[in-house]
Every structure is written in C-alpha cells, then in structure tokens.
Scaffold this motif. Structure first.
Motif, short mmCIF file in Angstrom:
data_model
loop_
_atom_site.label_atom_id
_atom_site.label_comp_id
_atom_site.label_asym_id
_atom_site.label_seq_id
_atom_site.Cartn_x
_atom_site.Cartn_y
_atom_site.Cartn_z
N ILE A 25 0.83 -1.21 0.00
CA ILE A 25 0.00 0.00 0.00
C ILE A 25 0.86 1.25 0.00
CG2 ILE A 25 -1.61 1.36 1.40
CD1 ILE A 25 -2.86 -1.35 2.24
N GLU A 26 1.83 1.31 0.91
CA GLU A 26 2.64 2.53 1.04
C GLU A 26 3.61 2.73 -0.13
OE1 GLU A 26 2.00 4.80 3.25
OE2 GLU A 26 0.55 3.56 4.32
N GLY A 27 4.09 1.65 -0.72
CA GLY A 27 5.07 1.77 -1.80
C GLY A 27 4.48 1.82 -3.19
N TYR A 28 3.29 1.23 -3.36
CA TYR A 28 2.74 1.10 -4.71
C TYR A 28 1.35 1.71 -4.87
CZ TYR A 28 6.64 -1.94 -5.70
OH TYR A 28 7.91 -2.42 -5.90
N PHE A 29 0.72 2.15 -3.79
CA PHE A 29 -0.58 2.80 -3.90
C PHE A 29 -0.51 4.25 -3.43
CE2 PHE A 29 -4.80 3.84 -2.07
CZ PHE A 29 -5.50 3.89 -3.26
N ARG A 30 0.00 4.46 -2.23
CA ARG A 30 0.14 5.83 -1.70
C ARG A 30 1.42 6.50 -2.17
NH1 ARG A 30 -0.14 6.38 4.19
NH2 ARG A 30 -0.31 8.55 3.65
N GLY A 31 2.44 5.71 -2.49
CA GLY A 31 3.69 6.26 -2.99
C GLY A 31 4.59 6.85 -1.92
N VAL A 32 4.38 6.47 -0.66
CA VAL A 32 5.18 7.01 0.44
C VAL A 32 6.52 6.30 0.56
CG1 VAL A 32 5.21 7.40 2.94
CG2 VAL A 32 3.09 7.71 1.66
N TYR A 33 6.51 4.97 0.47
CA TYR A 33 7.74 4.17 0.53
C TYR A 33 8.28 3.96 -0.89
CZ TYR A 33 6.13 2.64 5.20
OH TYR A 33 5.69 2.57 6.50
N PRO A 34 9.56 3.65 -1.00
CA PRO A 34 10.09 3.29 -2.32
C PRO A 34 9.33 2.08 -2.87
CG PRO A 34 11.88 3.62 -0.77
CD PRO A 34 10.60 3.66 0.02
N PRO A 35 9.06 2.03 -4.11
CA PRO A 35 9.56 2.87 -5.20
C PRO A 35 8.74 4.12 -5.47
CG PRO A 35 8.32 1.09 -6.14
CD PRO A 35 8.31 0.89 -4.64
N GLY A 36 7.78 4.43 -4.63
CA GLY A 36 7.03 5.67 -4.78
C GLY A 36 6.02 5.66 -5.91
N LYS A 37 5.44 4.52 -6.21
CA LYS A 37 4.43 4.42 -7.27
C LYS A 37 3.05 4.75 -6.70
CE LYS A 37 7.30 2.23 -10.15
NZ LYS A 37 7.82 2.76 -11.35
N LYS A 38 2.14 5.11 -7.59
CA LYS A 38 0.76 5.36 -7.20
C LYS A 38 -0.15 4.70 -8.23
CE LYS A 38 1.51 9.62 -4.68
NZ LYS A 38 1.10 11.00 -4.46
N ASN A 39 -0.29 3.38 -8.08
CA ASN A 39 -1.07 2.61 -9.04
C ASN A 39 -1.74 1.45 -8.32
OD1 ASN A 39 -1.60 0.43 -11.00
ND2 ASN A 39 -0.69 1.84 -12.47
N LEU A 40 -3.06 1.48 -8.28
CA LEU A 40 -3.81 0.46 -7.55
C LEU A 40 -3.60 -0.94 -8.12
CD1 LEU A 40 -5.83 -0.29 -5.35
CD2 LEU A 40 -7.66 0.26 -6.95
N THR A 41 -3.54 -1.06 -9.42
CA THR A 41 -3.34 -2.37 -10.04
C THR A 41 -1.99 -2.96 -9.65
OG1 THR A 41 -4.72 -1.73 -11.91
CG2 THR A 41 -3.27 -3.62 -12.24
N ILE A 42 -0.95 -2.15 -9.73
CA ILE A 42 0.38 -2.63 -9.34
C ILE A 42 0.39 -2.98 -7.85
CG2 ILE A 42 2.81 -2.00 -9.09
CD1 ILE A 42 2.50 -0.31 -11.63
N ALA A 43 -0.23 -2.14 -7.03
CA ALA A 43 -0.28 -2.41 -5.58
C ALA A 43 -0.95 -3.76 -5.32
CB ALA A 43 -1.02 -1.30 -4.86
N GLY A 44 -2.02 -4.05 -6.03
CA GLY A 44 -2.70 -5.33 -5.87
C GLY A 44 -1.82 -6.50 -6.27
N ASN A 45 -1.09 -6.34 -7.37
CA ASN A 45 -0.18 -7.41 -7.82
C ASN A 45 0.95 -7.63 -6.83
OD1 ASN A 45 -1.58 -8.05 -10.15
ND2 ASN A 45 -0.50 -6.53 -11.37
N VAL A 46 1.49 -6.54 -6.30
CA VAL A 46 2.57 -6.65 -5.31
C VAL A 46 2.05 -7.37 -4.06
CG1 VAL A 46 4.04 -5.32 -3.72
CG2 VAL A 46 3.88 -4.67 -6.14
N ALA A 47 0.87 -6.98 -3.57
CA ALA A 47 0.29 -7.62 -2.39
C ALA A 47 0.07 -9.10 -2.64
CB ALA A 47 -1.02 -6.93 -2.01
N LYS A 48 -0.48 -9.44 -3.79
CA LYS A 48 -0.73 -10.85 -4.13
C LYS A 48 0.57 -11.64 -4.14
CE LYS A 48 -1.13 -12.15 -8.31
NZ LYS A 48 -1.45 -12.34 -9.71
N ASN A 49 1.61 -11.09 -4.76
CA ASN A 49 2.89 -11.79 -4.84
C ASN A 49 3.55 -11.95 -3.47
OD1 ASN A 49 2.69 -12.19 -7.59
ND2 ASN A 49 3.72 -10.27 -8.07
N LEU A 50 3.47 -10.91 -2.64
CA LEU A 50 4.06 -11.01 -1.30
C LEU A 50 3.32 -12.06 -0.45
CD1 LEU A 50 4.73 -7.23 -0.54
CD2 LEU A 50 6.44 -9.02 -0.93
#
Length: 70
Positions: A25-50
């Motif tokens: 959430i913080e790195g790929y949706f809100r963009g607070v943590y690295p890599p600083g992205k703001k994309n819900l689809t990517i955030a969902g994929n990252v969460a699923k993979n983790l």
C-alpha cells in the motif's frame, strides 16, 4: 531456508516478512515508501505476490519443523 534449517531448534518464533500489505500500500498505492508508485493495479499485484511468497515459505518451513510458530 538455510538459516531456518540451522536454527529452528533454538528459535521459537519466526516471521516470513514484515508487513507485506503495508509495504504494498505505502510503496505502490500511496507512494510514500520506495519505489514511490501510485497505481492500484500494481499495488494489488505486489500484495498478491508477497502473500503468495509468505504462504509458500510458511509451507516449506513447516515441512522442516511442524511445531514452529510462524
């Protein structure tokens, strides 16, 4: 698995990774943590993979020591 297989008899509690959903959430949706992205689809994929990595690691550790706490 290397560390676990050598220390599971001495260490009681284990964690596979720290706050995977928070990182997604913080790195790929809100963009607070690295890599600083703001994309819900990517955030969902990252969460699923983790979470997939956590479940698979959990299963492998339990094969080595079924009594460990993860």
């Amino acid at each position: 698995l290397y560390v676990f297989s050598h220390l599971h008899s001495k260490v009681r509690l284990w964690i596979t990774m720290n706050e995977p959903i928070g990182y997604a959430i913080e790195g790929y949706f809100r963009g607070v943590y690295p890599p600083g992205k703001k994309n819900l689809t990517i955030a969902g994929n990252v969460a699923k993979n983790l979470l997939y990595a956590h479940v698979n690691t959990y299963k492998e550790l339990k094969k080595i020591n079924a009594d460990c706490q993860i």
